[in-house]
Design an enzyme around this catalytic site. Structure first.
Site, mmCIF file in Angstrom:
data_model
loop_
_atom_site.group_PDB
_atom_site.id
_atom_site.type_symbol
_atom_site.label_atom_id
_atom_site.label_comp_id
_atom_site.label_asym_id
_atom_site.label_seq_id
_atom_site.Cartn_x
_atom_site.Cartn_y
_atom_site.Cartn_z
ATOM 1 N N ARG A 147 -2.157 -6.210 -8.410
ATOM 2 C CA ARG A 147 -1.061 -7.159 -8.174
ATOM 3 C C ARG A 147 -1.045 -8.277 -9.193
ATOM 4 O O ARG A 147 -0.008 -8.841 -9.482
ATOM 5 C CB ARG A 147 -1.204 -7.803 -6.782
ATOM 6 C CG ARG A 147 -0.835 -6.906 -5.655
ATOM 7 C CD ARG A 147 -1.380 -7.411 -4.352
ATOM 8 N NE ARG A 147 -2.832 -7.340 -4.348
ATOM 9 C CZ ARG A 147 -3.591 -7.515 -3.288
ATOM 10 N NH1 ARG A 147 -3.037 -7.822 -2.143
ATOM 11 N NH2 ARG A 147 -4.896 -7.407 -3.371
ATOM 12 N N HIS B 81 0.844 -1.210 0.000
ATOM 13 C CA HIS B 81 0.000 0.000 0.000
ATOM 14 C C HIS B 81 0.880 1.262 0.000
ATOM 15 O O HIS B 81 0.619 2.204 -0.733
ATOM 16 C CB HIS B 81 -0.873 0.050 1.259
ATOM 17 C CG HIS B 81 -1.886 -1.042 1.392
ATOM 18 N ND1 HIS B 81 -2.005 -1.818 2.522
ATOM 19 C CD2 HIS B 81 -2.842 -1.484 0.534
ATOM 20 C CE1 HIS B 81 -3.009 -2.680 2.370
ATOM 21 N NE2 HIS B 81 -3.521 -2.503 1.170
ATOM 22 N N LYS C 32 -17.182 -6.795 6.669
ATOM 23 C CA LYS C 32 -15.917 -7.511 6.876
ATOM 24 C C LYS C 32 -15.664 -7.582 8.384
ATOM 25 O O LYS C 32 -16.261 -6.845 9.142
ATOM 26 C CB LYS C 32 -14.768 -6.777 6.181
ATOM 27 C CG LYS C 32 -14.785 -6.947 4.671
ATOM 28 C CD LYS C 32 -13.462 -6.534 4.055
ATOM 29 C CE LYS C 32 -13.483 -6.730 2.540
ATOM 30 N NZ LYS C 32 -12.252 -6.274 1.889
ATOM 31 N N SER D 204 -2.758 -7.671 3.132
ATOM 32 C CA SER D 204 -2.973 -7.526 4.580
ATOM 33 C C SER D 204 -3.313 -8.892 5.187
ATOM 34 O O SER D 204 -2.895 -9.196 6.314
ATOM 35 C CB SER D 204 -4.118 -6.547 4.852
ATOM 36 O OG SER D 204 -3.842 -5.286 4.317
HETATM 37 P P1 ADP Z 1 -9.765 -3.752 -0.447
HETATM 38 O O1 ADP Z 1 -10.486 -4.497 0.635
HETATM 39 O O2 ADP Z 1 -10.493 -2.540 -0.953
HETATM 40 O O3 ADP Z 1 -9.186 -4.594 -1.574
HETATM 41 P P2 ADP Z 1 -7.051 -3.490 0.505
HETATM 42 O O4 ADP Z 1 -6.588 -2.728 1.694
HETATM 43 O O5 ADP Z 1 -6.842 -4.962 0.509
HETATM 44 O O6 ADP Z 1 -8.560 -3.097 0.348
HETATM 45 O O7 ADP Z 1 -6.407 -2.884 -0.813
HETATM 46 C C1 ADP Z 1 -6.580 -1.556 -1.183
HETATM 47 C C2 ADP Z 1 -5.973 -1.357 -2.567
HETATM 48 O O8 ADP Z 1 -4.569 -1.593 -2.516
HETATM 49 C C3 ADP Z 1 -6.501 -2.303 -3.645
HETATM 50 O O9 ADP Z 1 -6.532 -1.610 -4.878
HETATM 51 C C4 ADP Z 1 -5.457 -3.398 -3.690
HETATM 52 O O10 ADP Z 1 -5.416 -4.048 -4.954
HETATM 53 C C5 ADP Z 1 -4.199 -2.579 -3.451
HETATM 54 N N1 ADP Z 1 -3.114 -3.380 -2.900
HETATM 55 C C6 ADP Z 1 -3.132 -4.178 -1.821
HETATM 56 N N2 ADP Z 1 -1.942 -4.781 -1.624
HETATM 57 C C7 ADP Z 1 -1.133 -4.323 -2.622
HETATM 58 C C8 ADP Z 1 0.228 -4.597 -3.009
HETATM 59 N N3 ADP Z 1 0.976 -5.466 -2.335
HETATM 60 N N4 ADP Z 1 0.717 -3.960 -4.105
HETATM 61 C C9 ADP Z 1 -0.068 -3.108 -4.791
HETATM 62 N N5 ADP Z 1 -1.350 -2.826 -4.504
HETATM 63 C C10 ADP Z 1 -1.877 -3.421 -3.434
#
Ligand code: ADP
Length: 173
Positions: free
Chosen positions: A102, A29, A53, A140
């Site tokens: 990703r 992130h 969630k 996460s």
């Molecule tokens: P959500 O529940 O909305 O997917 P996340 O916190 O998991 O929330 O992710 C928020 C955003 O960050 C999403 O667009 C996700 O694809 C992106 N994201 C999460 N992990 C990574 C990573 N390792 N590299 C790039 N983008 C990421």
């Protein structure tokens, strides 16, 4: 448009919103935050307050962690929302959504999300940032799985997040 109106619109700040769960924020992130902050005048990182969630960290805790790890990036702000994303964006005068990609699997879901948001508000666009390959496997959920079993997550999340994870799981016994 007269010259005055044109110069007003030229001056309009470019504001983007990076929405997500951030439960908790990872280096993946943070990489997207740093790179997209360079492209906009203001970047609002918005924690989704989603009751369906079952998050490990409360919205306030997630916001605090995000604020801590982005404190050196001046044009980044932290916020949260529970309304429709496009409505939140309007309230902030933002018209670009940032999302990270990703994998092909992310892409399918993200395309659906972006199309829906565009349908709801045609003025709003989604911009995708490809992950730094270093973090292409990082989520996460993976971080929580490892931390839960007292595994080492220092290469995956900033130190403050690592400490908070330890406290959280220690408190849960
Ligand atoms: P959500 O529940 O909305 O997917 P996340 O916190 O998991 O929330 O992710 C928020 C955003 O960050 C999403 O667009 C996700 O694809 C992106 N994201 C999460 N992990 C990574 C990573 N390792 N590299 C790039 N983008 C990421």
């Amino acid at each position: 448009m007269n010259q005055n109106e044109r110069s007003q619109s030229d001056k309009k700040e470019r504001i983007a919103v990076y929405p997500g769960s951030f439960d908790p924020v990872t280096y993946g992130h943070l990489d997207i935050i740093k790179r997209s902050a360079k492209q906009f005048d203001r970047l609002i990182v918005a924690v989704l307050n989603n009751t369906s969630k079952n998050p490990l960290f409360s919205v306030e805790e997630r916001k605090q962690l995000l604020a801590e790890v982005t404190k050196d990036i001046p044009n980044v702000e932290i916020d949260s929302f529970r309304d429709l994303l496009v409505r939140f964006m309007r309230s902030k005068d933002a018209d670009v959504i940032i999302r990270g990609i990703r994998s092909v699997t992310d892409f399918e879901y993200e395309l659906q999300l972006a199309s829906t948001n565009h349908l709801l508000d045609g003025e709003i666009d989604t911009m995708f940032m490809m992950t730094n390959p270093k973090y292409s496997y990082l989520s996460s959920s993976i971080v929580k799985e490892i931390a839960q079993f007292k595994g080492d997550v220092h290469e995956l999340v900033p130190q403050v997040v690592e400490e908070r994870l330890k406290e959280k799981y220690a408190a849960r016994g």
